[in-house]
Write an enzyme that holds these catalytic residues in place. Structure first.
Site, short mmCIF file in Angstrom:
data_model
loop_
_atom_site.label_atom_id
_atom_site.label_comp_id
_atom_site.label_asym_id
_atom_site.label_seq_id
_atom_site.Cartn_x
_atom_site.Cartn_y
_atom_site.Cartn_z
N TYR A 1 0.82 -1.21 0.00
CA TYR A 1 0.00 0.00 0.00
C TYR A 1 0.85 1.27 0.00
CZ TYR A 1 -3.91 -3.03 1.41
OH TYR A 1 -4.87 -4.02 1.48
N HIS B 1 -0.27 -11.78 1.85
CA HIS B 1 -1.25 -10.96 1.14
C HIS B 1 -1.97 -11.74 0.04
CE1 HIS B 1 -2.07 -6.45 0.17
NE2 HIS B 1 -3.13 -7.19 -0.06
N LYS C 1 0.78 -6.88 5.91
CA LYS C 1 0.76 -8.03 5.00
C LYS C 1 2.09 -8.17 4.25
CE LYS C 1 -4.08 -6.87 4.25
NZ LYS C 1 -3.95 -5.47 4.71
#
Length: 216
Positions: free
Chosen positions: A17, A108, A75
């Site tokens: 992210y 993930h 993750k």
């Protein structure tokens, strides 16, 4: 910071992210055409300075809240599935977030990219496709995750986007059940079979996109 002040206690982060670091605006790497629209949105937000979880945590811990009162999830990304890379990427995440441990660490996706610095390594012969490492076993990655929990760097381990077959494989090989399987689930994709299986195995389901996928 505003979320914590408003009462939120679960922070769901991920290496990919690009929103974990304490000080930088996240680097904007070129996304291949197969990358999720969500990643493009997050990169725009990070570049604009909207979200940096590590910086926010520094402002609220311990002045506004104790670390123990937060539940922080992150993750493992696909380019660190090799057992030798799993702890390294966790250490980067811990440093970015400024915390000595995670409450929950997830694999993930159940697919391994080639190891290295590139988040989305593309195939030299097919630049619209990511380069998969078929020699890395999901079981070996899961064993490395188990080792992290035994070290005390993470309190619980789990997975994300796993199918029943993926879950059965790692449980059969190690005897260790994931605490969580984080999956897309909503009225258009209820995943009833997965939910029922996880109930029988004592695996908690966390749903993302609970109101529907942004591509629907």
């Amino acid at each position: 910071m505003w979320a914590v002040e408003a009462g939120y206690r679960h922070l769901d982060c991920a290496y990919v992210y690009d929103n974990q670091d304490e000080v930088r605006p996240a680097p904007i790497y070129p996304l291949p055409p197969f990358a999720s629209p969500l990643l493009s949105t997050l990169q725009f937000a990070n570049r604009a300075g909207w979200v940096q979880v590590g910086a926010a945590l520094k402002k609220v811990i311990p002045s506004a809240i104790r670390r123990e009162e937060l539940f922080i999830t992150s993750k493992l990304w696909n380019n660190a599935h090799h057992p030798a890379e799993v702890e390294k990427q966790l250490d980067i995440t811990l440093s970015q977030l400024g915390t000595p441990y995670l409450d929950l660490y997830l694999i993930h996706w159940p697919v391994a990219f080639v190891s290295g610095q590139k988040t989305f390594p593309v195939r030299a012969d097919k630049p619209d496709e990511v380069e998969i490492d078929v020699n890395i076993s999901l079981v070996d990655t899961w064993k490395a995750m188990i080792a992290l929990r035994k070290m005390g760097k993470v309190k619980a381990i789990g997975v994300s986007n796993f199918t029943v077959q993926h879950l059965e494989a790692i449980i059969k090989a190690t005897g260790e059940r994931p605490t969580v399987n984080q999956i897309e689930a909503h009225p258009l994709l209820p995943q009833d079979d997965m939910v029922e299986y996880c109930k029988t195995q004592g695996i908690h389901i966390t749903a993302y996109s609970p109101l529907g996928n942004n591509s629907e």
